[in-house]
Design a protein around this motif. Sequence first.
Motif, PDB file in Angstrom:
ATOM      1  N   ARG A 114      44.572  11.270  32.255  1.00  0.00           N
ATOM      2  CA  ARG A 114      44.813  12.283  31.213  1.00  0.00           C
ATOM      3  C   ARG A 114      45.067  11.618  29.870  1.00  0.00           C
ATOM      4  O   ARG A 114      44.618  12.097  28.845  1.00  0.00           O
ATOM      5  N   TRP A 115      45.828  10.504  29.895  1.00  0.00           N
ATOM      6  CA  TRP A 115      46.163   9.780  28.673  1.00  0.00           C
ATOM      7  C   TRP A 115      45.895   8.293  28.848  1.00  0.00           C
ATOM      8  O   TRP A 115      46.201   7.730  29.903  1.00  0.00           O
ATOM      9  N   LEU A 116      45.369   7.674  27.830  1.00  0.00           N
ATOM     10  CA  LEU A 116      45.309   6.222  27.708  1.00  0.00           C
ATOM     11  C   LEU A 116      46.372   5.858  26.683  1.00  0.00           C
ATOM     12  O   LEU A 116      46.326   6.336  25.550  1.00  0.00           O
ATOM     13  N   ARG A 131      41.093   1.032  11.747  1.00  0.00           N
ATOM     14  CA  ARG A 131      42.057   0.261  10.948  1.00  0.00           C
ATOM     15  C   ARG A 131      43.242   1.077  10.441  1.00  0.00           C
ATOM     16  O   ARG A 131      44.270   0.524  10.091  1.00  0.00           O
ATOM     17  N   LYS A 132      43.120   2.393  10.411  1.00  0.00           N
ATOM     18  CA  LYS A 132      44.185   3.230   9.848  1.00  0.00           C
ATOM     19  C   LYS A 132      45.046   3.891  10.916  1.00  0.00           C
ATOM     20  O   LYS A 132      45.934   4.665  10.598  1.00  0.00           O
ATOM     21  N   ALA A 133      44.805   3.585  12.180  1.00  0.00           N
ATOM     22  CA  ALA A 133      45.574   4.202  13.269  1.00  0.00           C
ATOM     23  C   ALA A 133      47.057   3.899  13.105  1.00  0.00           C
ATOM     24  O   ALA A 133      47.447   2.826  12.655  1.00  0.00           O
ATOM     25  N   GLN A 134      47.873   4.865  13.480  1.00  0.00           N
ATOM     26  CA  GLN A 134      49.326   4.732  13.446  1.00  0.00           C
ATOM     27  C   GLN A 134      49.855   4.985  14.861  1.00  0.00           C
ATOM     28  O   GLN A 134      49.144   5.501  15.721  1.00  0.00           O
ATOM     29  N   ILE A 135      51.120   4.666  15.086  1.00  0.00           N
ATOM     30  CA  ILE A 135      51.770   4.966  16.362  1.00  0.00           C
ATOM     31  C   ILE A 135      51.708   6.475  16.583  1.00  0.00           C
ATOM     32  O   ILE A 135      51.938   7.260  15.665  1.00  0.00           O
ATOM     33  N   GLY A 136      51.399   6.873  17.809  1.00  0.00           N
ATOM     34  CA  GLY A 136      51.351   8.284  18.168  1.00  0.00           C
ATOM     35  C   GLY A 136      49.999   8.676  18.727  1.00  0.00           C
ATOM     36  O   GLY A 136      49.141   7.828  18.983  1.00  0.00           O
ATOM     37  N   PRO A 137      49.776   9.988  18.911  1.00  0.00           N
ATOM     38  CA  PRO A 137      48.501  10.463  19.446  1.00  0.00           C
ATOM     39  C   PRO A 137      47.374  10.190  18.451  1.00  0.00           C
ATOM     40  O   PRO A 137      47.571  10.270  17.238  1.00  0.00           O
ATOM     41  N   GLN A 138      46.213   9.877  18.980  1.00  0.00           N
ATOM     42  CA  GLN A 138      45.046   9.565  18.158  1.00  0.00           C
ATOM     43  C   GLN A 138      44.051  10.722  18.212  1.00  0.00           C
ATOM     44  O   GLN A 138      44.058  11.515  19.154  1.00  0.00           O
ATOM     45  N   ARG A 139      43.203  10.791  17.215  1.00  0.00           N
ATOM     46  CA  ARG A 139      42.152  11.824  17.210  1.00  0.00           C
ATOM     47  C   ARG A 139      41.059  11.514  18.212  1.00  0.00           C
ATOM     48  O   ARG A 139      40.478  12.401  18.803  1.00  0.00           O
ATOM     49  N   ARG A 173      55.504  10.900  27.334  1.00  0.00           N
ATOM     50  CA  ARG A 173      55.831  11.443  28.651  1.00  0.00           C
ATOM     51  C   ARG A 173      55.909  12.965  28.599  1.00  0.00           C
ATOM     52  O   ARG A 173      55.344  13.666  29.442  1.00  0.00           O
ATOM     53  N   ALA A 174      56.600  13.504  27.596  1.00  0.00           N
ATOM     54  CA  ALA A 174      56.733  14.958  27.473  1.00  0.00           C
ATOM     55  C   ALA A 174      55.366  15.610  27.303  1.00  0.00           C
ATOM     56  O   ALA A 174      55.096  16.652  27.908  1.00  0.00           O
ATOM     57  N   GLU A 175      54.516  15.006  26.503  1.00  0.00           N
ATOM     58  CA  GLU A 175      53.175  15.569  26.287  1.00  0.00           C
ATOM     59  C   GLU A 175      52.335  15.464  27.558  1.00  0.00           C
ATOM     60  O   GLU A 175      51.601  16.390  27.898  1.00  0.00           O
ATOM     61  N   ALA A 176      52.450  14.354  28.276  1.00  0.00           N
ATOM     62  CA  ALA A 176      51.693  14.182  29.530  1.00  0.00           C
ATOM     63  C   ALA A 176      52.150  15.179  30.593  1.00  0.00           C
ATOM     64  O   ALA A 176      51.345  15.655  31.384  1.00  0.00           O
TER      65      ALA A 176
END
Length: 179
Positions: A114-116, A131-139, A173-176
């Motif tokens: 479900r998540w990587l 190059r612009k990714a930040q900590i957290g969910p990605q698009r 974890r909460a999102e998963a």
Amino acid sequence: MRPEELEAARDRVLSDVVSDGLRVLFCGINPGLMSAATGHHFARPGNRFWPVLHLSGFTPRQLAPAEQDELLAYGLGITNVAARATARADELSAAEFQEGGRLLAAKVSRLRPRWLAVVGVTAYRAAFDDRKAQIGPQRRTIGDTRIWALPNPSGLNAHWPVAAMAEEYGRLRAEAERL
């Protein structure tokens, strides 16, 4: 472990802890020498992966690296962007990160977690040319698999204290659990 034993582990490949349909597949940068020498992910004593995994609620108790296969019972797994063991991640070339990203995407397509969760935003940026990714969910997604960049649990990543790291892992974890 003696220095010569660690050095003998250089370039070894560590087996993944995976199965089909995991809730979260954690992805390290690459195995360190201690991990390659012991055969266990995140094995260096200063690495905070195992404490943070527990503090964030992913596991009911803190597992030891030698208990890594127990993750599968919780719907969790571990792989790496680059397979070969090095003393430091900066020993990997840009080409290794790019090839690792390609191979990782193929692995995720096959296993369909479900998540990587890539542990290290710098590794995520290099592997997926973002190059612009930040900590957290990605698009970006890989098929139906969503991606989350997490702080690197290495003891060298001192600007992320354990409590803050556990909070970020807990968000995943909460999102998963929600999905």
